[in-house]
Each structure stands twice: as C-alpha cells, then as structure tokens.
Design an enzyme around this catalytic site. Structure first.
Site, PDB file in Angstrom:
ATOM      1  N   SER A 184      45.067  27.245 122.357  1.00  0.00           N
ATOM      2  CA  SER A 184      44.832  28.571 121.799  1.00  0.00           C
ATOM      3  C   SER A 184      44.399  29.515 122.909  1.00  0.00           C
ATOM      4  CB  SER A 184      43.729  28.545 120.726  1.00  0.00           C
ATOM      5  OG  SER A 184      44.076  27.706 119.657  1.00  0.00           O
TER       6      SER A 184
ATOM      7  N   HIS B 209      47.430  28.256 119.083  1.00  0.00           N
ATOM      8  CA  HIS B 209      48.728  27.655 119.411  1.00  0.00           C
ATOM      9  C   HIS B 209      48.780  26.251 118.810  1.00  0.00           C
ATOM     10  CE1 HIS B 209      48.444  30.059 123.459  1.00  0.00           C
ATOM     11  NE2 HIS B 209      48.784  30.838 122.447  1.00  0.00           N
TER      12      HIS B 209
ATOM     13  N   VAL C 193      40.785  25.129 120.994  1.00  0.00           N
ATOM     14  CA  VAL C 193      40.470  23.713 121.186  1.00  0.00           C
ATOM     15  C   VAL C 193      39.748  23.555 122.520  1.00  0.00           C
ATOM     16  CG1 VAL C 193      41.452  21.409 121.517  1.00  0.00           C
ATOM     17  CG2 VAL C 193      42.393  22.937 119.771  1.00  0.00           C
TER      18      VAL C 193
ATOM     19  N   ASP D 117      34.769  15.545 125.056  1.00  0.00           N
ATOM     20  CA  ASP D 117      35.187  14.145 124.948  1.00  0.00           C
ATOM     21  C   ASP D 117      34.287  13.474 123.923  1.00  0.00           C
ATOM     22  OD1 ASP D 117      35.992  11.560 125.211  1.00  0.00           O
ATOM     23  OD2 ASP D 117      35.158  11.245 127.202  1.00  0.00           O
TER      24      ASP D 117
ATOM     25  N   VAL E 103      35.694  11.128 121.564  1.00  0.00           N
ATOM     26  CA  VAL E 103      36.324   9.898 121.094  1.00  0.00           C
ATOM     27  C   VAL E 103      36.369   8.945 122.280  1.00  0.00           C
ATOM     28  CG1 VAL E 103      38.413   8.827 120.189  1.00  0.00           C
ATOM     29  CG2 VAL E 103      37.699  11.060 119.334  1.00  0.00           C
ATOM     30  N   ASP E 104      35.738   7.794 122.149  1.00  0.00           N
ATOM     31  CA  ASP E 104      35.696   6.834 123.256  1.00  0.00           C
ATOM     32  C   ASP E 104      36.134   5.458 122.781  1.00  0.00           C
ATOM     33  OD1 ASP E 104      34.779   8.432 125.448  1.00  0.00           O
ATOM     34  OD2 ASP E 104      32.827   8.524 124.472  1.00  0.00           O
TER      35      ASP E 104
ATOM     36  N   ASN F 113      41.557  27.342 126.423  1.00  0.00           N
ATOM     37  CA  ASN F 113      41.384  25.888 126.461  1.00  0.00           C
ATOM     38  C   ASN F 113      40.841  25.386 127.785  1.00  0.00           C
ATOM     39  OD1 ASN F 113      44.404  26.163 124.822  1.00  0.00           O
ATOM     40  ND2 ASN F 113      42.580  25.544 123.724  1.00  0.00           N
TER      41      ASN F 113
ATOM     42  N   GLU G 123      52.679  29.961 119.971  1.00  0.00           N
ATOM     43  CA  GLU G 123      52.240  31.140 119.236  1.00  0.00           C
ATOM     44  C   GLU G 123      52.406  30.930 117.737  1.00  0.00           C
ATOM     45  OE1 GLU G 123      51.623  34.700 120.557  1.00  0.00           O
ATOM     46  OE2 GLU G 123      50.969  33.449 122.226  1.00  0.00           O
TER      47      GLU G 123
END
Length: 682
Positions: A171, A193, A239, A243, A245-246, A412, A616
């Site tokens: 985005s 996006h 976005v 981090d 998620v591990d 981002n 877009e």
C-alpha cells in the site's frame, strides 16, 4: 451516462427524504453502486451493511464464508489444504474465543451483519449461484471466522508459509498538514495495493447514524470499515514490516515435546473434516497439536515444525478496534482506539480537521530474544528463552504525531523512513521490532511529497498519479555512461531508447517495456556498487559494480524483445492492459519492484500481452476543512455479482488517472441516485 434508476417510486421517496436529514433506516445507492446507509441503531446499520454486500458481492461473500468455515472441500470438492490449516493452526479456535468474549454491543454488530446477509438471500435466492447456497444461513460466528481467516491466515500465516500466489500485499499512504497545502487544511491519501480477486477485494460504503458519518472501504465479508474518514478525521493502512509469525523446529516423542531438558505433553484436540471425492464425502481426521512453541503443523520422525502466531489465544478483537477508530471524534479518541492494539498488523497514517497528522507502526509485535536477522530463520530449539515474552503495548511501538516536516508517508517501508528529517530512530527500539531499509517505491513516495508545497486537493491527486520508476531514474545516468563503453549497434540503440525515455510508465511511454524486461533479467539489487544506507536513504543504492555484465544483459534483452515484439520502443499500453470483466484499457503504472508509486501488477496472458491482477485498488484523497471533501476510485468497481452494472465500471477512471467525487452529503447522494432500499422491506 450512468445507469438508469431501478425503482420507479423515487419521486415519492425523494420528496419525503430530501427535507428530512434524519435517519430513516434506508440505503441510498448512488450511480457508482456505492451504498450510503442511514440508520438510527447499530442493529439496523449493520443489517443493511450485510444486505448491501450481498447485493453487490453475494456469490463471492458466500464462497469466502464457506472457505473461512474450513469446509471448502466438503462443499465444493477442492483441495482441503486451507481447511486443514484453519484448524491445524488454531485460527478457527481463536475466532471462537474472540466471539465468546465479545461485548454485547460488538456482538450486535456482527449478528446484525449476518442477519442482513441472510435476509437478502431469503428474498433473492435466484440471484445466488445454487452451489453456493448450501453455505446459508450465515451465523454471527462465521463473520469472525472470516475476519480471522483474512487477517491471520492470509495476511500473516500464509505469506510466511510462502503459499502460492503472484502478488505481495502492499500500500501507499500520505498525510500532510496545513504547512504543505494551499488551503491550510490537512489531507490524507489512502492507496492500498492488494489482489483484484478473492478475499482481498474491497467494498466501498458509507455508514451514517446519529453523531457519526463514516465513509470508506473494507474487505468483502467484514462488517466494519477498515480504511475510512468521518467529518473530523480519517486514517488509512499499509502493510508493515513486522515479524509476528515464527517457526520452530522442536524435538518430539510419543506426543510429547522437549522443553528445557524435559518432555512435556502435547495438548491434542481433533476435528473431522468431510473431504469431497468422486465417491462422495470422506472423513479426514485433523489433529490440533498445541505446544509452548505454537501449533505443530508438520512432523517427521522425532522432529516437528511448530508455528507461533499472535492472538492465538483469542484475546484481541480487530472488529471492535476498527469500529472504535471510526467512531472517534478527535486525535485523543483515535489514539485511545489505537491503544487497544487489536489489529494484528498495519501501519496507521492519520489526518484530522485540527491539522494533526499521525503515524503508528501498529500490530501484534512480540517481545523476543534476539535481533531481526535471527528471527528470519527457523529456530531449532528446546529452550524457553526462545519463546515470545508477550506483545508490546501500542504505546511502546514506533509512532509519532505532527513531525516538523509536515508530512508522513509509508509505502511498506520500515517506520524509520516515514518522514525526513527522521522523527524516530532505529536505536530507540529493539531491533527485532522492524528492520531498517528503504526500497525504491518508498523513496519515490517520500520525494514526491517532501518536494511539494501549497498543494490543492487536485494537486495532491495529480501527484499521487505519478508513474515514474525510481529505479529507472536512479540508473539513467549509468545508462548514459554505458553508451560510451560499447560500439555494438543494438546495445547502443537499446540504451538510446532508455536514455531518451523519462522513466514514466504511462500508456504511451516508449521505454517502459524495454526497462521492464531488462530489470526482469537484472533484478533490482546485487549490481549496485553503493549499498543502501540510512545516511543517504533517499539516494542509495547507486552506481554499477559490474558494467560489463549490465551491457551484456542490455544486449541480450534487446535481442529477445526484437524477436518477440519486433521493436525496442513499443508503447507500454499496447502490451500492458488494465482489464476487469468486459472493460479493457491501455495500462499505466507498473510493478512495485521497479519503484513506482503507481503500482499495478500484471500477469501474462495467452495472447502475449500482460493483464492487471493486483496493485492499485481503492484510492481516496481527503481534505479536512470546515467541511470534508473527498475524491476516490475503486478501479475494479464496487461489485462482482453477475449482471451487476458496477463490475469494472470505474476502470475507465483509473485508466485516465481520475478520481470521482465522493458523495458524502445526502444532497449529493440524492442528486446521483440509482436505487433506494428501505430496511422495512428487507
């Protein structure tokens, strides 16, 4: 001319409503297929929101809800991978916990939304595909299932599992205060996006009740607006680079796992799925195995892969936070909503009528032992020292208000490059919170807005539609120098095309195709002699370290392009196309990796051309004066339902780099009316 009115009773309805600014529990549909929903209670408001989404996206919504229940294979005999993951990772369990803990007020929102979905399906079953009707009726819990599927499985878990997809969520966002505008009013740009299909599709709507007039967009199937503005303030999301998620490789034996030298029992639960097959539904047992390191998703011998993701205990409700953000009346109230810290990810960029602007690196950010680099790798461990130590509270995350620059951007990139001079520093935060870098698109974003001044809303919108590639501009002097280092006629011809081009990806641009193909071979990094650095954040990397390799690649790409297209300088829009349904136009904008603020991702078609499929989506520019003024476009249109006239009806505006007026007032809505629906008739 826009589409004809659907109801013949409009004259009576208008004569009754135009004199009364009250809340009559009705939907005014405008000629772009956008619902302006008037209600006197939350129950009525969100019931009509559910109804409205069904009118424009009924088939898609039912498909998404069936998928989010974890029953795709049972209903439609498709690959059960997603169904298994929803259970195996504990996403559906967490959704159930959130639902059970919801306040009665928040349950009213989702229950009413579900009732609107069901009411539409009951009244108009013939509008829905028969094979999708088996998902009905929709339960309130399904709304939460879908929210968690989208936010946690798709945005977080799946992208970390490298699920097969051809796009990357992204985005753009800008917020500027009065020091940058001609009027002295703050402005906001929302520019997400995402993919142009499936769970990523946006739905544009306005929710109007006593004391709150909220306009914006949400993902299809979600009841609350996630990117929006009211009369006092507005926000958008991008976005962010967090981090949360591990993955752990752990030792297992006989349903136990090793933790600090001792084996602990794995918590095991199970669910039986019905998986479709040629011989009918077949039972499939899915075990849900929980450890201190997270949910086990794979096992081989005495090793297992466990995944840790935030809010797996169902303690935080993202629907409630978005609702609170939309009901805020000022900066203090908005910050109180952010303090809930219930959204799993997203930067927040904000402006308001009091000339405040705000940036927050939001989301569920875990406290960890170690730096960013360490946590990009699989953690092979049995030590509790590698477990997360809870989440950072919102107040501890990177954020600031009203920077001296007068502007905020995010494309981002990590939080530290969101304005210049920098407002926050990497040294102020633990390194595992976010990396420190700045790609070419964020550099383009920052340069565009920092160099602008005295912007009108029209200027702001024109700036947003810039199509120049920052990567191309960075390399232009190198291409010029390379012309002196070769005598090969084809290479010189190709370099001449590149150096006489202005770096734009407009429909008529004649260097964009060649540059696109060249970077397809070269890549976007690895060949620069000067690496990116925070000290020169907007102008690095730079230089070429292997000039011979670049010349050889230019020659190779030029030969191949001549073979395929017969010319080195075709118009970009001849081969890159914007397409939705039966609507098609020459393309403008290009891939994120090339450093374009105007991001459009294209996929190859069978005819040798490339067609838009992501990038877009919703664009909305807002000015907060004594009255709020906004312009917007939803490129693929506000509907997917077959025979709906609004499938792709805004693509021509997108192709022309234009936004339409947002009809925020009732007077404007009545002047551009297509349909009126009363709650009493639903």
């Amino acid at each position: 001319m826009k589409h004809a009115l659907f109801l013949v009773s409009l004259i009576c309805q208008l004569s009754c409503s135009s004199k009364d600014p009250g809340y009559q529990n009705e939907i005014l549909w405008d000629t772009w297929g956008i619902p302006h929903i008037y209600a006197d209670t939350d129950s009525s408001l969100y019931k009509m929101m559910g109804w409205a989404q069904m009118r424009n996206h009924g088939n898609l919504l039912l498909k998404l809800y069936g998928e989010s229940r974890g029953k795709s294979s049972e209903y439609w005999e498709v690959d059960p991978e997603r169904d298994i993951l929803l259970h195996q990772t504990g996403v559906l369990d967490a959704a159930e916990t959130v639902f059970a803990r919801m306040t009665e007020s928040d349950k009213t929102v989702i229950s009413s939304f579900a009732s609107g979905i069901n009411a539409y399906a009951t009244k108009y079953p013939e509008h829905l595909d028969p094979h999708l009707r088996q998902v009905l009726p929709i339960r309130p819990l399904d709304v939460v299932y879908h929210t968690f599927r989208a936010m946690y499985l798709e945005f977080l878990i799946a992208r970390n599992l490298k699920a097969a997809r051809e796009w990357t969520a992204g985005s753009n966002a800008w917020a500027i205060n009065g020091s940058k505008t001609a009027s002295g009013n703050a402005m906001l740009l929302a520019n997400p996006h995402l993919s142009w299909s499936g769970f990523s599709l946006f739905f544009e709507a306005q929710l109007i009740k006593e004391g709150n007039n909220l306009y914006g967009t949400t993902l299809v199937g979600l009841p609350t607006l996630g990117i929006a503005f009211n009369e006092n303030l507005g926000w958008t999301h991008t976005v962010n680079t967090l981090d949360n998620v591990d993955f752990y490789e752990i030792s297992v034996s006989d349903n136990r796992y090793l933790l600090d030298g001792n084996y602990q029992a794995i918590e095991i639960d199970s669910v039986t799925l019905q998986v479709g097959s040629d011989s009918g539904p077949q039972p499939l047992l899915v075990q849900k195995k929980r450890t201190a390191f997270g949910m086990i998703i794979e096992e081989q011998g005495d090793k297992a892969l466990a995944i840790s993701w935030p809010n797996s205990d169902g303690a935080l409700d993202p629907i409630a936070q978005w609702r609170a953000m939309g009901e805020a009346e000022n900066l203090e109230g908005f910050q109180a909503a952010l303090d809930r810290n219930a959204l799993p990810l997203f930067n927040v960029v904000y402006s308001d009528r009091e000339d405040n602007i705000l940036y927050q690196f939001g989301g569920h950010v875990p406290k960890k032992n170690g730096d960013w680099g360490k946590w990009q790798e699989l953690q092979a461990t049995s030590s509790s020292e590698e477990l997360w130590d809870g989440l950072y509270p919102a107040a501890a995350l990177p954020q600031y208000t009203n920077p001296g620059s007068g502007w905020i951007q995010n494309a981002n990139d990590p939080p530290y490059t969101s304005t210049f001079p920098v407002a926050i520093h990497p040294s102020d935060y633990a390194s595992h919170i976010a990396p420190n870098s700045m790609g070419f698109r964020p550099q383009r974003s920052a340069k565009l807005i920092m160099e602008a001044s005295k912007l009108s809303l029209e200027d702001f919108i024109a700036l947003k539609h810039d199509t120049k590639s920052e990567l191309a501009l960075r390399l232009m002097d190198e291409f010029e120098q390379l012309k002196t280092e070769t005598q090969d006629s084809l290479t010189l011809a190709a370099l001449q095309v590149l150096t006489t081009w202005d770096g734009s990806f407009d429909a008529g641009s004649t260097g964009a195709v060649l540059f696109h193909n060249l970077i397809g071979e070269l890549g976007t990094s690895g060949y620069f002699s000067e690496a990116w650095s925070m000290d020169n954040a907007l102008y690095s990397p730079d230089g070429l370290k292997d000039r011979k390799m670049v010349l050889e690649t230019v020659a190779q790409v030029a030969r191949e392009q001549l073979r395929q297209l017969g010319k080195l300088d075709p118009a970009f829009g001849d081969y890159f196309r914007l397409k939705v349904g039966g609507q098609e136009f020459p393309g403008n904008g290009g891939p994120n990796r090339l450093g374009l603020f105007r991001t459009v991702e294209y996929a190859a078609g069978q005819d040798g051309k490339f067609y838009s499929h992501a990038g877009e989506t919703y664009v909305c520019a807002v000015e907060f004066g004594d009255t709020v003024t906004a312009k917007a476009v939803l490129g693929y249109g506000n509907a997917t339902q077959p025979n709906n006239p609004h499938v792709g009806d805004q693509l021509a505006l997108m192709a022309a780099k234009q936004l339409r007026d947002v009809w925020y007032t009732r007077e404007a809505q009545e002047a551009n009316l297509e349909l009126v629906e009363k709650e009493s008739e639903m």
